[in-house]
Design an enzyme around this catalytic site. Structure first.
Site, short mmCIF file in Angstrom:
data_model
loop_
_atom_site.label_atom_id
_atom_site.label_comp_id
_atom_site.label_asym_id
_atom_site.label_seq_id
_atom_site.Cartn_x
_atom_site.Cartn_y
_atom_site.Cartn_z
N THR A 123 -4.40 -1.00 12.49
CA THR A 123 -4.72 0.25 12.06
C THR A 123 -5.46 0.98 13.26
O THR A 123 -6.43 0.33 13.66
CB THR A 123 -5.47 0.52 10.78
N ARG A 151 6.67 -2.52 0.49
CA ARG A 151 5.18 -1.83 0.28
C ARG A 151 4.52 -0.85 0.87
O ARG A 151 5.04 -0.79 2.35
CB ARG A 151 4.41 -3.24 0.47
N GLY A 153 0.97 0.83 2.08
CA GLY A 153 -0.55 0.73 1.99
C GLY A 153 -1.02 1.88 1.98
O GLY A 153 -0.66 3.04 1.43
N ASP A 154 -2.25 2.17 2.26
CA ASP A 154 -3.15 3.50 2.25
C ASP A 154 -2.84 4.30 3.38
O ASP A 154 -3.21 5.55 3.33
CB ASP A 154 -4.66 3.23 1.95
N ASP A 176 -7.90 -3.33 3.96
CA ASP A 176 -7.11 -3.89 3.07
C ASP A 176 -6.63 -2.56 2.13
O ASP A 176 -7.19 -2.11 1.39
CB ASP A 176 -7.64 -4.72 1.98
N GLY A 177 -5.63 -1.87 2.47
CA GLY A 177 -5.20 -0.68 2.21
C GLY A 177 -4.57 -0.66 0.62
O GLY A 177 -4.83 0.25 -0.05
#
Length: 242
Positions: A123, A151, A153-154, A176-177
């Site tokens: 990220t 999936r 994530g954030d 960890d999103g």
């Protein structure tokens, strides 16, 4: 995210196009939407001039995937399924126990947080403030290694990996999103600064809320106010602050 207009552009689950952050900027600047996903995100990006469709697999990523398959698809992000150590097909298992204590429930929910660490993340979250004080933020990520297909994530969720408000400041985050989007740490940090909190305290406060529920969480939050003072930085679930 444009801190002046509060406009946001995002793409998710976009395949065959390398420049995700550029695609997100195109969404922000050339559509009335906020988030475009999947195959249609790829079509949109290519139609707006980005290169593609392209094969984004590399020899390194293919080798990693082959090793993962040879290791019975471990680790993965599935829970309450069988087989627990295999590549499927998977079947549901009922592990719901009304007699579980609160500590047991938390322990079960934290189990997958160990799949994220300092060595499997890519990220990039950045904030920029120009000479006129205008603020913008951006985040780009490939997502979790060995994630379940589909999936998200954030990364594209405003307020979690990044947030900006021209009147206050900006924030960026990584970790960890799946956990982070439950707390919107960057929205929290910016709002804390709006209430007068210093950037270092705002960053530490935002990540401490995650650490309280997930003490093994690995991640980081940074915050900077519009005065362009020294940015605040809070690292991992143990809330170490610099």
């Amino acid at each position: 995210m444009n801190g002046i207009t509060m406009d946001v552009g995002a793409v998710a689950a976009m395949r065959y196009v390398k420049d995700g952050i550029k695609a997100a900027k195109l969404v922000m600047e050339h559509t009335e939407h906020t988030l475009i996903v999947g195959e249609k995100a790829s079509i949109f990006a290519i139609s707006m001039g980005l290169q593609g469709p392209s094969n984004l697999s590399s020899p390194e990523s293919l080798e990693k995937w082959i090793r993962w398959r040879a290791s019975s698809c471990q680790p993965n992000f599935r829970k309450n399924i069988s087989p627990t150590n295999g590549c499927g097909p998977y079947h549901l298992t009922d592990r719901c126990d009304k007699n579980l204590s609160e500590d047991d429930i938390f322990a079960a929910s934290r189990a997958n947080s160990v799949l994220f660490n300092r060595h499997n993340h890519d990220t990039i979250s950045m904030a920029a403030i120009d000479k006129a004080g205008r603020i913008a933020v951006g985040t780009s990520t490939n997502g979790a290694t060995f994630k379940i297909p589909g999936r998200v994530g954030d990364g594209p969720i405003a307020g979690s990996p990044a947030y900006a408000d021209d009147e206050v400041g900006a924030c960026g985050a990584t970790g960890d999103g799946d956990i982070m989007m439950r707390f919107l740490p960057c929205y929290q940090a910016v709002e804390s600064m709006r209430q007068g909190m210093e950037p270092s305290h705002a960053a530490a406060n935002a990540i401490s809320r995650i650490a309280f529920k997930y003490p093994d969480f690995i991640g980081a939050v940074f915050a900077v106010n519009k005065m362009v003072s020294m940015p605040g930085l809070a690292m991992d679930g143990r809330s170490n602050t610099q």
